[in-house]
Structures are given as C-alpha cells and as structure tokens.
Design an enzyme around this catalytic site. Structure first.
Site, PDB file in Angstrom:
ATOM      1  N   HIS A 108       0.818  -1.361  -0.072  1.00 18.23           N
ATOM      2  CA  HIS A 108      -0.004   0.045   0.089  1.00 18.23           C
ATOM      3  C   HIS A 108       0.770   1.355  -0.139  1.00 18.23           C
ATOM      4  O   HIS A 108       1.861   1.367   0.860  1.00 18.23           O
ATOM      5  CB  HIS A 108      -0.954  -0.269   1.096  1.00 18.23           C
ATOM      6  N   ASN A 110       0.349   5.850   0.020  1.00 20.83           N
ATOM      7  CA  ASN A 110      -0.520   6.889  -0.104  1.00 20.83           C
ATOM      8  C   ASN A 110       0.317   8.281   0.041  1.00 20.83           C
ATOM      9  O   ASN A 110       1.080   8.185   0.871  1.00 20.83           O
ATOM     10  CB  ASN A 110      -1.640   6.780   0.898  1.00 20.83           C
ATOM     11  N   ARG A 112      -0.633  12.376   0.300  1.00 15.59           N
ATOM     12  CA  ARG A 112      -1.629  13.261   0.136  1.00 15.59           C
ATOM     13  C   ARG A 112      -1.560  14.659   0.853  1.00 15.59           C
ATOM     14  O   ARG A 112      -0.404  14.967   1.360  1.00 15.59           O
ATOM     15  CB  ARG A 112      -2.895  12.734   1.100  1.00 15.59           C
ATOM     16  N   HIS A 177      -8.132  -5.461  17.375  1.00 17.06           N
ATOM     17  CA  HIS A 177      -8.866  -6.680  17.719  1.00 17.06           C
ATOM     18  C   HIS A 177      -8.072  -7.998  17.430  1.00 17.06           C
ATOM     19  O   HIS A 177      -8.569  -8.912  18.047  1.00 17.06           O
ATOM     20  CB  HIS A 177     -10.543  -6.498  17.131  1.00 17.06           C
ATOM     21  N   ARG A 262     -16.142   8.742  -4.165  1.00 14.49           N
ATOM     22  CA  ARG A 262     -16.688   7.641  -5.055  1.00 14.49           C
ATOM     23  C   ARG A 262     -16.368   6.169  -4.430  1.00 14.49           C
ATOM     24  O   ARG A 262     -15.238   5.772  -4.184  1.00 14.49           O
ATOM     25  CB  ARG A 262     -16.098   7.693  -6.238  1.00 14.49           C
TER      26      ARG A 262
END
Length: 302
Positions: A108, A110, A112, A177, A262
C-alpha cells in the site's frame, strides 16, 4: 504569507500515478486496465485506475483524487475540532497492489495534501502519506531492503525522521482486535507542516518517488517462486486481515466514505478474493507460523 501551490501538487500526483501504472503494466503485460474519470457531486473528482487478472498482479489499483467541500468530514476533524466548518481541499494518490503469487507481498502507498480555509483566518494545511508491506511468506532479505529504501526516502530531512515515521507506521497499521500488526510496516506520516510548504512537499514527493524502488525488486525476486494450494489458501486467509483493517480502522477509507467520495474508488483497496476460517492457527514450525513468529513483530530491520 507562505504561498501554497496546489497546482504543483496536483501535477506531481497525476505524474506519479502515470509512472506507477506504466511500471506495473510493463512488468505484467497481461494486466487488464480500467480507467474511470469521475466527478464528486459535492465538489471535485478524480481518476481511478484498476488493473486486474494479470500473471503477476491479481489486482492493482491506483487512485488520484482532488476533492473539495464546505466542511471537513468527522474523520479529518477528530484530532482537530477547531477545523470543523472550514472549506477544504484534499489531493492524493492511493494505491494497493494484491499479487497473485503468495510469495510476493501485498503493498500500500499513499501521499496526500489537505488544506482547510476560513475567511479572515490563515489557511491550515498539512501533508501525509507513507508506504507499507504485507508479506504472506516473509524473507529477511526483502524486509531489510524495504526498510533500507524507506530510510533512503527520509535521507536529507533529518536523522530522526525515519525512526519516527517507521514507529508511527508500526503503531498505525496495527489490528487492535487481532492484537497483531498488518505487516512489516514502512513509513507513515500525517499532519506534516512544521518544515514549511516547500520542504514538506519535497518530503511527500520523496516518499512517492521511492515506492517503486522499494517494491519492484522484491516482486522480481519472488514472482516466479513455485506455490500450491496450501500457499494460496494461506494468502487468501491473511487477506482477510487486510479487509478488517481497511474497513474498521483506516482513516483514508473513512475519510473517503464520510466525505461522499466515490465508493468504487475508495474500496478498490480490497482484494478480489479472500477467505476467513474460524479460530485458525498455524502449526508450530511451519512456514506459515514463521510469519507470525518473526515478521509480525515490530523490529528494527536496518
């Protein structure tokens, strides 16, 4: 007042999306590419690219978005309630790559930028992002290389930057969890503005620029490793942890859904195939147990 150049950020992000898309389709020529240009009713839009059914990558998605609106969603103001009600712009690239071969890790990335503005007040802006690696079958060579490249991305921005953002990544990508990390980490940063706009933008771009350098050599090393049904079933089981994290904890997913983004683009991070099995545990001494015993424990890899 410091100039905030959102046009240069947008140009960089679109170019980065192109570079990564080209690199993936060049490595895996059987990938089927779907591109969507979309508009957000409340303001802004984006360009989504999803690549599927390849020989190396089962699914890879990279999304560019530039959205704006009259007020930030709750996920963006939880730590900064004073920003509620401000006009905002958010620009970013976000990608997730799910390989076909279980010996190739999922990844992954990202990067921004956010800016929140209010008449009569100074704009509040910040950069964020990072990249992390989620192996199914771990290799110390790969883990060291990944983190060495992450440290290289931080070079020139201060000796404390890599260890700080490495720890933040370990803490952030933790599945509470399950009481286990999602993978072996990498870099994670947010709310970055203390260096000034130009230096913060340069760091964000350094993280984006080092992603392919960190990931592709690992793919090349592992993509032709033979595997069978056992390894594939374990990969699908571990993908379930990825789904759980993204839907329960991931701030980017929550921001996208809460801001009216979206849905198809937001959820492209989810794997095409996944499975859960009740109360399953790997047998001691197996390669699957090695993932838990060695790689799903935060450590200094470099």
């Amino acid at each position: 007042m410091e100039a905030i150049d959102t046009d240069s950020i947008k140009t960089y992000l679109l170019t980065l999306q192109d570079r990564i898309s080209t690199a993936l389709t060049s490595l895996d020529t059987s990938l089927q590419l779907t591109e969507d240009q979309w508009q957000r009713e409340a303001g802004g839009g984006g360009r989504s690219r999803v690549m599927q059914s390849g020989g190396v990558f089962e699914q890879a998605g990279i999304n560019f978005s530039h959205v704006h609106g009259s007020s930030l969603p709750p996920s963006a103001t939880a730590q900064r309630p004073e920003l509620a009600g401000r006009f905002f712009q958010a620009l970013g690239d976000s990608l997730v790559i799910h390989p076909l071969n279980p010996y190739v890790p999922t990844t992954h990335m990202n990067v921004r930028f956010f800016i929140a503005e209010k008449k009569g007040a100074s704009p509040v802006w910040w950069f964020g992002g990072g990249f992390d690696l989620t192996p199914y079958y771990g290799f110390e060579e790969d883990a060291r290389f990944w983190h060495e490249t992450a440290r290289k991305a931080c070079s020139g921005f201060g000796q404390e930057v890599y260890p700080k953002y490495k720890k933040w990544c370990d803490d952030y990508f933790f599945i509470k969890h399950r009481n286990e990390p999602r993978g072996i980490g990498g870099l994670f940063f947010d709310d970055l503005n203390e260096w000034g706009f130009e230096q913060c933008q340069a760091f964000m771009q350094s993280v984006g620029d080092h992603f392919l350098e960190a990931y592709l050599p690992i793919v090349e090393r592992r993509k032709d490793t033979p595997y069978g049904e056992r390894e594939r079933e374990f990969q699908l089981y571990r993908r379930g942890r990825y789904v759980e994290f993204n839907l329960v904890y991931d701030r980017g997913t929550l921001f996208g859904l809460q801001s009216g983004g979206r849905t198809e683009s937001i959820l492209m991070s989810l794997p095409p195939r996944v499975r859960w099995q009740y109360n399953w545990h790997p047998e001691p001494g197996t390669p699957e147990a090695k993932l838990y015993d060695i790689f799903l424990k935060p450590r200094d890899w470099v």
